[in-house]
Design an enzyme around this catalytic site. Sequence first.
Site, PDB file in Angstrom:
ATOM      1  N   HIS A  47       0.850  -1.185   0.000  1.00 11.63           N
ATOM      2  CA  HIS A  47       0.000   0.000   0.000  1.00 11.63           C
ATOM      3  C   HIS A  47       0.889   1.239   0.000  1.00 11.63           C
ATOM      4  O   HIS A  47       2.109   1.139   0.037  1.00 11.63           O
ATOM      5  CB  HIS A  47      -0.939   0.003   1.215  1.00 11.63           C
ATOM      6  CG  HIS A  47      -0.234   0.055   2.537  1.00 11.63           C
ATOM      7  ND1 HIS A  47       0.280  -1.072   3.130  1.00 11.63           N
ATOM      8  CD2 HIS A  47       0.069   1.085   3.366  1.00 11.63           C
ATOM      9  CE1 HIS A  47       0.850  -0.745   4.273  1.00 11.63           C
ATOM     10  NE2 HIS A  47       0.741   0.568   4.441  1.00 11.63           N
ATOM     11  N   THR A  50       2.220   4.243  -4.371  1.00  8.52           N
ATOM     12  CA  THR A  50       3.198   4.015  -5.438  1.00  8.52           C
ATOM     13  C   THR A  50       4.336   3.118  -4.967  1.00  8.52           C
ATOM     14  O   THR A  50       4.682   3.092  -3.790  1.00  8.52           O
ATOM     15  CB  THR A  50       3.799   5.356  -5.920  1.00  8.52           C
ATOM     16  OG1 THR A  50       4.243   6.100  -4.776  1.00  8.52           O
ATOM     17  CG2 THR A  50       2.779   6.176  -6.688  1.00  8.52           C
ATOM     18  N   ARG A  51       4.929   2.406  -5.932  1.00  8.16           N
ATOM     19  CA  ARG A  51       6.160   1.649  -5.712  1.00  8.16           C
ATOM     20  C   ARG A  51       7.044   1.808  -6.948  1.00  8.16           C
ATOM     21  O   ARG A  51       6.563   1.745  -8.089  1.00  8.16           O
ATOM     22  CB  ARG A  51       5.885   0.150  -5.504  1.00  8.16           C
ATOM     23  CG  ARG A  51       5.234  -0.208  -4.185  1.00  8.16           C
ATOM     24  CD  ARG A  51       6.190  -0.027  -3.007  1.00  8.16           C
ATOM     25  NE  ARG A  51       5.628  -0.555  -1.775  1.00  8.16           N
ATOM     26  CZ  ARG A  51       4.775   0.072  -0.984  1.00  8.16           C
ATOM     27  NH1 ARG A  51       4.363   1.292  -1.317  1.00  8.16           N
ATOM     28  NH2 ARG A  51       4.321  -0.476   0.122  1.00  8.16           N
ATOM     29  N   LYS A 264       6.017  11.805  -2.270  1.00  9.88           N
ATOM     30  CA  LYS A 264       6.242  10.719  -1.321  1.00  9.88           C
ATOM     31  C   LYS A 264       7.715  10.323  -1.340  1.00  9.88           C
ATOM     32  O   LYS A 264       8.324  10.205  -2.410  1.00  9.88           O
ATOM     33  CB  LYS A 264       5.376   9.515  -1.700  1.00  9.88           C
ATOM     34  CG  LYS A 264       5.618   8.268  -0.875  1.00  9.88           C
ATOM     35  CD  LYS A 264       4.840   7.098  -1.468  1.00  9.88           C
ATOM     36  CE  LYS A 264       5.358   5.773  -0.944  1.00  9.88           C
ATOM     37  NZ  LYS A 264       4.744   4.623  -1.642  1.00  9.88           N
ATOM     38  N   HIS A 268      15.051   3.788   2.857  1.00 11.55           N
ATOM     39  CA  HIS A 268      15.119   2.351   2.594  1.00 11.55           C
ATOM     40  C   HIS A 268      16.156   1.757   3.536  1.00 11.55           C
ATOM     41  O   HIS A 268      17.310   2.170   3.545  1.00 11.55           O
ATOM     42  CB  HIS A 268      15.514   2.080   1.146  1.00 11.55           C
ATOM     43  CG  HIS A 268      15.654   0.625   0.820  1.00 11.55           C
ATOM     44  ND1 HIS A 268      14.585  -0.243   0.845  1.00 11.55           N
ATOM     45  CD2 HIS A 268      16.730  -0.112   0.467  1.00 11.55           C
ATOM     46  CE1 HIS A 268      14.993  -1.454   0.514  1.00 11.55           C
ATOM     47  NE2 HIS A 268      16.298  -1.402   0.291  1.00 11.55           N
ATOM     48  N   CYS A 313       4.196   0.981   6.910  1.00 12.00           N
ATOM     49  CA  CYS A 313       4.103  -0.331   6.271  1.00 12.00           C
ATOM     50  C   CYS A 313       5.163  -1.238   6.885  1.00 12.00           C
ATOM     51  O   CYS A 313       5.922  -0.822   7.767  1.00 12.00           O
ATOM     52  CB  CYS A 313       4.254  -0.237   4.756  1.00 12.00           C
ATOM     53  SG  CYS A 313       5.932   0.019   4.162  1.00 12.00           S
ATOM     54  N   LYS A 346       7.648  -4.576  -7.127  1.00 11.84           N
ATOM     55  CA  LYS A 346       7.846  -4.446  -8.566  1.00 11.84           C
ATOM     56  C   LYS A 346       7.866  -5.803  -9.272  1.00 11.84           C
ATOM     57  O   LYS A 346       7.654  -5.876 -10.484  1.00 11.84           O
ATOM     58  CB  LYS A 346       9.140  -3.680  -8.846  1.00 11.84           C
ATOM     59  CG  LYS A 346      10.397  -4.366  -8.326  1.00 11.84           C
ATOM     60  CD  LYS A 346      11.652  -3.528  -8.536  1.00 11.84           C
ATOM     61  CE  LYS A 346      11.716  -2.315  -7.653  1.00 11.84           C
ATOM     62  NZ  LYS A 346      11.799  -2.643  -6.198  1.00 11.84           N
TER      63      LYS A 346
END
Length: 377
Positions: A47, A50-51, A264, A268, A313, A346
């Site tokens: 969710h 976007t990814r 956004k 990482h 997330c 992805k």
Amino acid sequence: MPRPIFDCAVIGLGGVGSAAAYHLARRGVNVLGLEQFTPAHDLGSSHGETRIIRQAYFEHPNYVPLILRAYELFKELEETSGKQLLQQCGLLLAGPPEGETIQGARLAQHLHQIPLESVRAADWEDRFPGFRIPNGFDVVFEPVAGFLHVEETVRTHLDEAQKAGADLRFNIEVINWRKEGDQFVITTEFEEFIAHKLIVTAGAWTSELLNSLNVPLQVRRVVLCWNKVQSDCYNLSQGGSCFFMETALGEFYGFPSLDGQKLKLAEHGGGLDIANPDELIRTKLAGDGDRVAQFIESFMPQLKPQSERQAVCMYTLSPDHHFLVDEHPDITGIYLGAGFSGHGFKFTSVLGEILADLGSEGRTEHPIDFLRLSRFE
């Protein structure tokens, strides 16, 4: 009345599970899908609008054949559904020349002939006006990269799976499962189901369902941030791209502004380890967004450092941060897709195809040996 027996059951209908159900149903497999939450929910890992999707895969060049197939499958899904799911806007990659990001992207380019452009320092300001890139960094640009609309991708896989005949059940939690002869009996809070094959794509809940698996999976709480833009230089409509930067502070990634108001971004590899995904704290904690704010102050001067919105997330991390895609080593007929370690969405289209291969044929032609459980033996 006898219970129906399914050819294959999929537990967990997020990014990967929805794709597995879709590919199984398209092949005429009698497939059951079970999901403890609502369709395309925001309580797991798939969710946040976007990814990023990219081909010059710096984590490991063996991912490249899989991501190339993923692109094909996403395009096929768009044609089937009539929806745009993948937006190619390019990707800025920046970091020290000896770092994993730049070295890995160039290795993938060399081995697989991926389009990748080296950008001279003299051109940085004109090409990427919203970024302050340090002297001594290398910058490359991948024109075929972009982003996926994440919730819409999950919904589309689910919708098309149901159109193809999949029996998908939501708001139904799997309590446990057992194997009886050549069948699996799946116990839920409401009833039991029977299937000949079982696919587990339960994300952060994988360890609860596969506690006999001798590969530890660590769940991490990750914060996504939406920050206000102060210039149109980040806007998708003005040529804004996705970005990934490897810095001394950490690795940070983000997207172009889709609405001209905010964009956004996230760290990482950051976040807090959690013991139980059911106890994930979704409200704002002290320190959430602080490292993103530090990154913005150093590298993105046209972006406000303090987030206007945040979401949480989960990353489910394997020991080496590569995926787990295989048959259970001790139980024939059960397959898993797990440990996607914050870079798996992805690949959802091709991972669904791979798990459908395994769940229907017991084998796949895709090159997944580097993702098998045997690497930990």
